[in-house]
Scaffold this motif. Sequence first.
Motif, PDB file in Angstrom:
ATOM      1  N   LEU A   1       0.831  -1.200   0.000  1.00 41.36           N
ATOM      2  CA  LEU A   1       0.000   0.000   0.000  1.00 41.36           C
ATOM      3  C   LEU A   1       0.872   1.258   0.000  1.00 41.36           C
ATOM      4  O   LEU A   1       0.468   2.322   0.420  1.00 41.36           O
ATOM      5  N   GLY A   2       2.109   1.097  -0.500  1.00 43.02           N
ATOM      6  CA  GLY A   2       3.026   2.218  -0.687  1.00 43.02           C
ATOM      7  C   GLY A   2       2.854   2.796  -2.081  1.00 43.02           C
ATOM      8  O   GLY A   2       2.197   2.200  -2.944  1.00 43.02           O
ATOM      9  N   PHE A   3       3.470   3.944  -2.318  1.00 43.19           N
ATOM     10  CA  PHE A   3       3.283   4.666  -3.574  1.00 43.19           C
ATOM     11  C   PHE A   3       4.489   4.551  -4.504  1.00 43.19           C
ATOM     12  O   PHE A   3       5.620   4.422  -4.056  1.00 43.19           O
ATOM     13  N   SER A   4       4.198   4.637  -5.794  1.00 41.40           N
ATOM     14  CA  SER A   4       5.211   4.570  -6.843  1.00 41.40           C
ATOM     15  C   SER A   4       4.852   5.580  -7.928  1.00 41.40           C
ATOM     16  O   SER A   4       3.700   5.636  -8.368  1.00 41.40           O
ATOM     17  N   THR A   5       5.828   6.353  -8.369  1.00 40.72           N
ATOM     18  CA  THR A   5       5.602   7.336  -9.423  1.00 40.72           C
ATOM     19  C   THR A   5       5.364   6.676 -10.767  1.00 40.72           C
ATOM     20  O   THR A   5       4.587   7.178 -11.574  1.00 40.72           O
ATOM     21  N   LEU A   6       6.017   5.549 -11.010  1.00 37.99           N
ATOM     22  CA  LEU A   6       5.930   4.883 -12.307  1.00 37.99           C
ATOM     23  C   LEU A   6       5.489   3.441 -12.159  1.00 37.99           C
ATOM     24  O   LEU A   6       5.769   2.802 -11.143  1.00 37.99           O
TER      25      LEU A   6
END
Length: 192
Positions: free
Chosen positions: A67-72
């Motif tokens: 549930l972490g974020f990623s730009t790509l």
Amino acid sequence: MTKTQTSGKLPRTLRLDPSDTFVFAQAAEPGEWAVTGSFLFFDADLSALTGKDRAAFRSGFVGVRSLGFSTLVVVSEASDAEREAAVEDLARHIHERLGAPDREAACAAAREEIEVAASLCNLPVGSVVAMHRSERDGEIAEEFRTLHQRAPGADPLHGRAFHFVETDEDGPEEQADLLGLLNGAPAGAKRA
């Protein structure tokens, strides 16, 4: 089609450099299956978001395991088993962390998010996708940009910020007096 054959494509988180670990409060691990993650902002006061939360809203895909974020994200082949594992990972978060009333409701919501993510993958495998999320007239809007891998043998210098060339010429070596420039001396002036 058997369960071990590929059933389609899904986005995977992609980390080209460590910037996601600085930009977001929690960065997704590289290679996680991903969804757009807009559901995480449905109840948020979008105008009050600041810093890392604002960055996550504007450009963060969500890794279903962390549930972490990623730009790509990168378009990748996904088997039926991998798709089901992604649904299970996301359903667990929706139930345990986001308060879905029961496991069935969480699975239904997770399956819907995975299907939305799969709809972004009508691109060649290896295509890199970035997202810009915004609020328009009280609704969350998502826009996507794609980058494609270069074909083998493509110009290896294209896209580089700098290109260094060795020469055999003997000539005066250029030097800059940075301190002199800061103190107002004209370029090329000698310091005493």
